[in-house]
Design an enzyme around this catalytic site. Structure first.
Site, PDB file in Angstrom:
ATOM      1  N   ASN A  63      33.636  50.199  50.566  1.00 14.16           N
ATOM      2  CA  ASN A  63      33.817  50.268  52.026  1.00 14.16           C
ATOM      3  C   ASN A  63      34.921  51.248  52.400  1.00 14.16           C
ATOM      4  OD1 ASN A  63      32.089  48.409  53.773  1.00 14.16           O
ATOM      5  ND2 ASN A  63      32.597  47.085  52.037  1.00 14.16           N
ATOM      6  N   MET A 103      41.311  40.694  48.711  1.00 17.21           N
ATOM      7  CA  MET A 103      41.165  39.276  48.391  1.00 17.21           C
ATOM      8  C   MET A 103      42.505  38.530  48.407  1.00 17.21           C
ATOM      9  SD  MET A 103      38.045  38.981  48.354  1.00 17.21           S
ATOM     10  CE  MET A 103      36.477  39.777  48.077  1.00 17.21           C
ATOM     11  N   ASP A 111      42.456  36.416  61.978  1.00 18.20           N
ATOM     12  CA  ASP A 111      43.419  35.425  62.463  1.00 18.20           C
ATOM     13  C   ASP A 111      43.967  34.670  61.253  1.00 18.20           C
ATOM     14  OD1 ASP A 111      41.523  33.600  61.716  1.00 18.20           O
ATOM     15  OD2 ASP A 111      41.066  32.894  63.741  1.00 18.20           O
ATOM     16  N   GLU A 112      44.549  33.498  61.500  1.00 18.15           N
ATOM     17  CA  GLU A 112      45.246  32.841  60.390  1.00 18.15           C
ATOM     18  C   GLU A 112      44.324  32.114  59.416  1.00 18.15           C
ATOM     19  OE1 GLU A 112      48.407  30.683  62.327  1.00 18.15           O
ATOM     20  OE2 GLU A 112      48.974  32.521  63.377  1.00 18.15           O
ATOM     21  N   ASN A 148      38.567  42.816  59.410  1.00 19.16           N
ATOM     22  CA  ASN A 148      38.048  42.530  58.069  1.00 19.16           C
ATOM     23  C   ASN A 148      36.534  42.672  58.088  1.00 19.16           C
ATOM     24  OD1 ASN A 148      37.951  41.480  55.359  1.00 19.16           O
ATOM     25  ND2 ASN A 148      37.335  39.496  56.204  1.00 19.16           N
ATOM     26  N   GLU A 158      26.946  47.298  55.426  1.00 22.40           N
ATOM     27  CA  GLU A 158      28.406  47.278  55.607  1.00 22.40           C
ATOM     28  C   GLU A 158      28.931  48.698  55.776  1.00 22.40           C
ATOM     29  OE1 GLU A 158      30.844  44.816  52.992  1.00 22.40           O
ATOM     30  OE2 GLU A 158      29.060  43.777  52.290  1.00 22.40           O
ATOM     31  N   HIS A 173      33.094  41.214  56.167  1.00 21.17           N
ATOM     32  CA  HIS A 173      32.676  40.088  55.323  1.00 21.17           C
ATOM     33  C   HIS A 173      31.158  40.144  55.159  1.00 21.17           C
ATOM     34  CE1 HIS A 173      32.925  36.120  53.503  1.00 21.17           C
ATOM     35  NE2 HIS A 173      31.844  35.803  54.203  1.00 21.17           N
TER      36      HIS A 173
HETATM   37  C1  GAR Z   1      32.319  43.714  50.347  1.00 19.10           C
HETATM   38  O1  GAR Z   1      31.005  43.196  50.233  1.00 19.10           O
HETATM   39  C2  GAR Z   1      33.088  42.978  51.422  1.00 19.10           C
HETATM   40  O2  GAR Z   1      32.292  42.614  52.522  1.00 19.10           O
HETATM   41  C3  GAR Z   1      33.545  41.765  50.672  1.00 19.10           C
HETATM   42  O3  GAR Z   1      33.929  42.245  49.411  1.00 19.10           O
HETATM   43  C4  GAR Z   1      33.123  43.371  49.081  1.00 19.10           C
HETATM   44  C5  GAR Z   1      34.060  44.508  48.720  1.00 19.10           C
HETATM   45  O4  GAR Z   1      33.338  45.610  48.261  1.00 19.10           O
HETATM   46  N1  GAR Z   1      34.634  41.103  51.343  1.00 19.10           N
HETATM   47  C6  GAR Z   1      34.792  39.794  51.364  1.00 19.10           C
HETATM   48  O5  GAR Z   1      34.076  39.018  50.773  1.00 19.10           O
HETATM   49  C7  GAR Z   1      35.976  39.306  52.198  1.00 19.10           C
HETATM   50  N2  GAR Z   1      35.866  37.916  52.497  1.00 19.10           N
HETATM   51  P1  GAR Z   1      34.021  47.029  48.203  1.00 19.10           P
HETATM   52  O6  GAR Z   1      35.363  46.842  47.460  1.00 19.10           O
HETATM   53  O7  GAR Z   1      33.049  47.868  47.425  1.00 19.10           O
HETATM   54  O8  GAR Z   1      34.225  47.505  49.614  1.00 19.10           O
END
Ligand code: GAR
Length: 192
Positions: A13, A84, A135-136, A101, A168, A103
């Protein structure tokens, strides 16, 4: 609008935001720095290749280091991209809510981890991705925009996640552009 992108791993991303900026697709948004909490995050290679300054922060010094980095680089929007770690209330307040963010589910459904596995187990015919203000809570902030992706017969986690990831990579740049254009603000902060 000065951006910092925060990653923990692959960074696809982050790369898609960099590519979108190169193509003039994120308006006045300008990716100033990459921050990772993981020195071996693959996304760091793309920052190096594109001469974007990157910083690896230790878990211990995290809070104080990130605030000084954001201050120093006059960051106006923080984009979490596969980051994370939980964001502290102090950091949210420091950024006055300007943290987003991405998701890989249709929030508020399936927040947290192991999203695709849980979607497949649920037999729900759709999934997708969401960009939201942070948010929190964990994946609970106000939703900005979403894309729906079908769950197809024969899907496994890999197939579903890669179909969603393609969306995404379109959704995040389009939301960042709209924020940079002034179309969205973290309204929920104004109520505090
Ligand atoms: C992505 O699918 C993102 O949406 C997810 O982690 C992946 C990161 O991929 N994020 C979450 O799950 C956050 N809760 P990337 O490092 O290739 O962008």
């Amino acid at each position: 609008m000065n951006l910092a992108v925060l990653i923990s791993g692959r960074g696809s991303n982050f790369s898609s935001l960099v590519d979108a900026q190169k193509k003039g697709q994120i308006g006045v948004a300008d990716i100033k720095i990459l921050i990772s909490n993981n020195a071996s995050a693959k996304g760091i290679d793309y920052a190096k290749k594109n001469k974007i300054p990157f910083f690896v922060l230790s878990d211990k010094e995290w809070e104080s280091e990130i605030v000084s980095l954001l201050e120093k680089h006059k960051i106006q929007l923080v984009c979490l991209a596969g980051f994370m770690r939980i964001i502290s209330p102090e950091l949210i307040n420091f950024m006055k809510g300007w943290i987003v963010n991405i998701h890989p589910s249709l929030l508020p459904a399936f927040p947290g981890l192991n999203v695709h596995q849980r979607v497949l187990e649920s037999k729900f015919p759709f999934s997708g991705c969401t960009v939201h203000w942070v948010d929190e809570g964990v994946d609970t902030g106000p939703i900005i925009d979403q894309r729906v992706v079908p769950v197809l017969k024969g899907d496994d986690e890999e197939k579903l996640s890669s179909r969603i990831l393609k969306e995404e990579h379109k959704l995040y740049p389009s939301v960042v552009k709209k924020i940079a254009d002034g179309d969205f603000v973290p309204f929920f902060m104004e109520e505090k």
